[in-house]
Design an enzyme around this catalytic site. Structure first.
Site, PDB file in Angstrom:
ATOM      1  N   CYS A   1       4.719  -7.595   7.783  1.00 43.21           N
ATOM      2  CA  CYS A   1       5.667  -7.188   8.810  1.00 43.21           C
ATOM      3  C   CYS A   1       5.773  -8.295   9.851  1.00 43.21           C
ATOM      4  O   CYS A   1       4.783  -8.951  10.178  1.00 43.21           O
ATOM      5  CB  CYS A   1       5.204  -5.900   9.472  1.00 43.21           C
ATOM      6  SG  CYS A   1       6.380  -5.306  10.703  1.00 43.21           S
TER       7      CYS A   1
ATOM      8  N   CYS B   1      -1.936  -3.123  14.957  1.00 38.86           N
ATOM      9  CA  CYS B   1      -1.617  -2.835  13.553  1.00 38.86           C
ATOM     10  C   CYS B   1      -2.219  -3.862  12.609  1.00 38.86           C
ATOM     11  O   CYS B   1      -2.030  -5.075  12.792  1.00 38.86           O
ATOM     12  CB  CYS B   1      -0.104  -2.804  13.402  1.00 38.86           C
ATOM     13  SG  CYS B   1       0.435  -2.723  11.703  1.00 38.86           S
TER      14      CYS B   1
ATOM     15  N   CYS C   1      -2.330   1.995   8.181  1.00 41.85           N
ATOM     16  CA  CYS C   1      -1.359   1.076   7.584  1.00 41.85           C
ATOM     17  C   CYS C   1      -1.832  -0.370   7.596  1.00 41.85           C
ATOM     18  O   CYS C   1      -2.212  -0.906   8.619  1.00 41.85           O
ATOM     19  CB  CYS C   1      -0.046   1.262   8.329  1.00 41.85           C
ATOM     20  SG  CYS C   1       0.908  -0.161   8.709  1.00 41.85           S
TER      21      CYS C   1
ATOM     22  N   CYS D   1       2.921  -5.747  16.122  1.00 44.33           N
ATOM     23  CA  CYS D   1       2.334  -4.793  17.069  1.00 44.33           C
ATOM     24  C   CYS D   1       0.825  -5.076  17.150  1.00 44.33           C
ATOM     25  O   CYS D   1       0.162  -5.260  16.119  1.00 44.33           O
ATOM     26  CB  CYS D   1       2.570  -3.361  16.608  1.00 44.33           C
ATOM     27  SG  CYS D   1       4.321  -2.981  16.418  1.00 44.33           S
TER      28      CYS D   1
ATOM     29  N   CYS E   1       2.892   8.344   2.108  1.00 41.20           N
ATOM     30  CA  CYS E   1       3.314   7.354   3.093  1.00 41.20           C
ATOM     31  C   CYS E   1       3.528   6.055   2.323  1.00 41.20           C
ATOM     32  O   CYS E   1       2.622   5.584   1.628  1.00 41.20           O
ATOM     33  CB  CYS E   1       2.205   7.202   4.139  1.00 41.20           C
ATOM     34  SG  CYS E   1       2.551   5.916   5.330  1.00 41.20           S
TER      35      CYS E   1
ATOM     36  N   GLU F   1       0.821  -1.213   0.000  1.00 39.78           N
ATOM     37  CA  GLU F   1       0.000   0.000   0.000  1.00 39.78           C
ATOM     38  C   GLU F   1       0.854   1.263   0.000  1.00 39.78           C
ATOM     39  O   GLU F   1       1.948   1.268   0.544  1.00 39.78           O
ATOM     40  CB  GLU F   1      -0.814   0.068   1.285  1.00 39.78           C
ATOM     41  CG  GLU F   1      -1.747  -1.068   1.491  1.00 39.78           C
ATOM     42  CD  GLU F   1      -2.396  -0.997   2.869  1.00 39.78           C
ATOM     43  OE1 GLU F   1      -3.220  -1.855   3.152  1.00 39.78           O
ATOM     44  OE2 GLU F   1      -2.078  -0.083   3.647  1.00 39.78           O
TER      45      GLU F   1
HETATM   46  S1  SF4 Z   1       3.155  -0.936  13.425  1.00 40.85           S
HETATM   47 FE1  SF4 Z   1       2.701  -2.639  12.025  1.00 40.85          FE
HETATM   48  S2  SF4 Z   1       4.034  -2.330  10.267  1.00 40.85           S
HETATM   49 FE2  SF4 Z   1       4.831  -1.042  11.932  1.00 40.85          FE
HETATM   50  S3  SF4 Z   1       6.349  -2.365  12.962  1.00 40.85           S
HETATM   51 FE3  SF4 Z   1       4.415  -2.709  14.069  1.00 40.85          FE
HETATM   52  S4  SF4 Z   1       3.506  -4.482  13.040  1.00 40.85           S
HETATM   53 FE4  SF4 Z   1       5.114  -3.700  11.688  1.00 40.85          FE
END
Ligand code: SF4
Length: 355
Positions: free
Chosen positions: A116, A123, A337, A120, A109, A96
Site C-alpha cells: 500500500c 499499519c 492487516c 498509515c 477480509c 493475505e
Molecule cells: S491502513 Fe494500511 S493498508 Fe490501509 S490505507 Fe493505511 S497503509 Fe494502506
C-alpha cells in the site's frame, strides 16, 4: 523475483470479457453464460467438471485458460477459528486474506493491492510500500479459494486487507459485482463492504454511481491535526473534505449509512476528549461507529487497556448512532492487516541471515 508465464484466468472475468475471450471458438452465446456460472457460481477447480459442455471444448478451455492463480504460501489457524492465508501470486508477490467464522455469519477480509502506498503509521502493510494493484480475478479468487478450503459459504466480505481499495477502483468494483451476482458468488451486495481511508474523489464517485455495496471509512482520529499525524492521506484530503464526501454519500437518493472504523491506539486517540470530538463530528450523519482496539504488531503502537476503552465509550453512550467494539480475533496468528506478511518475511530474512 520469479515470474511464471501464465495463461489468463477465467475467474474475475465479467460476462462481456468472457464472451470476448471465447471469440476464437465461435460458440453460441449461452456457452459463455454456462462457463461464467461454472467458474463463479459452482466454483469448479477442474474444467472436466463443467459437465454441460462438450468434452472437446472442456479440454480446449483447459489448454487456453487457468482456473486458479493463487498458490497457498502459508496458512495459520487461530484458537478462535480465524484462519489467515498468505497467497503467492503468479509474479511471486504475496497477499493475505483472513477468514473469520462467527455463530451467524462467516466473514472474509480480502486484499485489493499488493502492499500500500498510503503509509498509515500504525499499519504493518504500509511497511511493504506499494507493489501493484490486484486484478479483479485475484480479488474474487481469494473468496473462492477460502470457500473451497473451509467448505463454508462466505456470507460477508470486507475489503480491508492489504491496500486501499479506492486506489484500485475499477477492478474492485468489477470484483464486487461478480461477488454479488446471483450467477456469480451470490453474496448479498449489502454484506460486501468496501473500506477506504478517505480517497475523497472516489467516495463521491461511488455515491454518484449508487453502488449497492456498503461503505466503511477508516477515520481513526476526530481532528485534522491528529489524523494528519498518523495518516499521511489527510494531507491530501483533509478531514473537512472527507466529512463533506461522507455527507454527500449519506444524503444521496439511496440514503445509505456509513460505518466509521476507529482503531484505538493507546495514548494517541483513546482519551475521553477524542471521544467527545468524535461524537460531535459523527452525530449529524447516518452512520455506525466501529471501535477497533489495536492488534499489537510490534511497530510502535499498543492496544489500550480495557478500562481505557470503557473510559472512551462513556461519552459515546449518548450517541445517536450505534457504537460497537470489535472483538480481537486471531491474535495468536498475527491477523492484523499486513502483519502475517511482515512476520513471515522477517522470519525468512532472519533465517537466511542465520544461514
Ligand atoms: S491502513 Fe494500511 S493498508 Fe490501509 S490505507 Fe493505511 S497503509 Fe494502506
Amino acid at each position: 523475483m520469479a515470474t511464471t508465464p501464465q495463461k489468463p484466468s477465467l475467474i474475475g472475468m465479467s460476462m462481456p470479457e468472457l464472451s470476448t475471450a471465447l471469440d476464437p471458438w465461435t460458440l453460441p452465446s449461452y456457452r459463455a453464460e454456462q462457463i461464467y456460472k461454472w467458474v463463479h457460481h459452482h466454483q469448479v477447480s477442474d474444467f472436466a467438471d463443467m459437465s454441460n459442455l462438450p468434452k472437446t471444448l472442456r479440454s480446449e478451455l483447459s489448454e487456453a485458460f487457468e482456473l486458479h492463480t493463487l498458490k497457498p504460501a502459508f496458512r495459520a489457524v487461530s484458537k478462535d477459528g480465524t484462519i489467515k492465508y498468505l497467497w503467492e501470486l503468479t509474479d511471486g508477490r504475496q497477499i493475505e486474506s483472513v477468514f473469520i467464522p462467527e455463530a451467524t455469519r462467516t466473514t472474509i477480509c480480502i486484499s485489493s493491492q499488493v502492499g500500500c502506498a498510503l503509509g498509515c503509521d500504525f499499519c504493518a502493510t504500509a511497511k511493504m510500500g506499494f507493489l501493484r494493484n490486484l486484478t479483479a480475478g485475484e480479488i474474487v479468487e481469494q473468496v473462492i479459494r477460502v470457500q473451497q478450503d473451509t467448505g463454508q459459504k462466505i456470507t460477508n466480505v470486507v475489503l480491508m486487507g492489504m491496500g486501499e481499495p479506492f486506489l484500485n477502483y475499477p477492478r474492485v468494483i468489477q470484483a464486487c459485482h461478480i461477488l454479488c451476482d446471483p450467477a456469480g458468488l451470490a453474496i448479498s451486495a449489502k454484506k460486501i463492504t468496501i473500506s477506504t481511508v478517505g480517497v475523497v474523489p472516489r467516495i463521491r464517485q461511488y455515491a454518484d454511481e449508487e453502488q449497492p455495496f456498503s461503505l466503511a471509512i477508516s477515520l481513526h482520529a476526530p481532528t485534522q491535526e491528529l489524523r494528519r499525524s498518523i495518516m499521511p492521506i489527510a494531507d491530501k484530503f483533509d478531514l473537512q473534505m472527507l466529512m463533506d464526501s461522507a455527507h454527500h454519500y449519506t444524503g444521496g437518493s439511496n440514503r445509505r449509512r456509513i460505518t466509521f472504523e476507529y482503531v484505538l491506539l493507546k495514548g494517541v486517540n483513546d482519551s475521553p476528549t477524542e471521544a467527545k470530538q468524535l461524537l460531535k463530528l459523527l452525530a449529524p450523519l447516518r452512520c455506525k461507529l466501529n471501535l477497533i482496539p489495536y492488534n499489537d504488531t510490534g511497530i510502535g503502537f499498543i492496544r489500550p487497556e480495557d478500562n481505557n476503552i470503557q473510559r472512551f465509550l462513556k461519552p459515546l453512550e449518548q450517541a445517536p448512532f450505534t457504537v460497537t467494539v470489535r472483538k480481537n480475533r486471531g491474535n495468536d496468528i498475527a491477523a492484523a492487516c499486513g502483519q502475517l506478511f511482515v512476520e513471515v518475511a522477517e522470519d525468512s530474512k532472519a533465517r537466511s541471515m542465520k544461514a
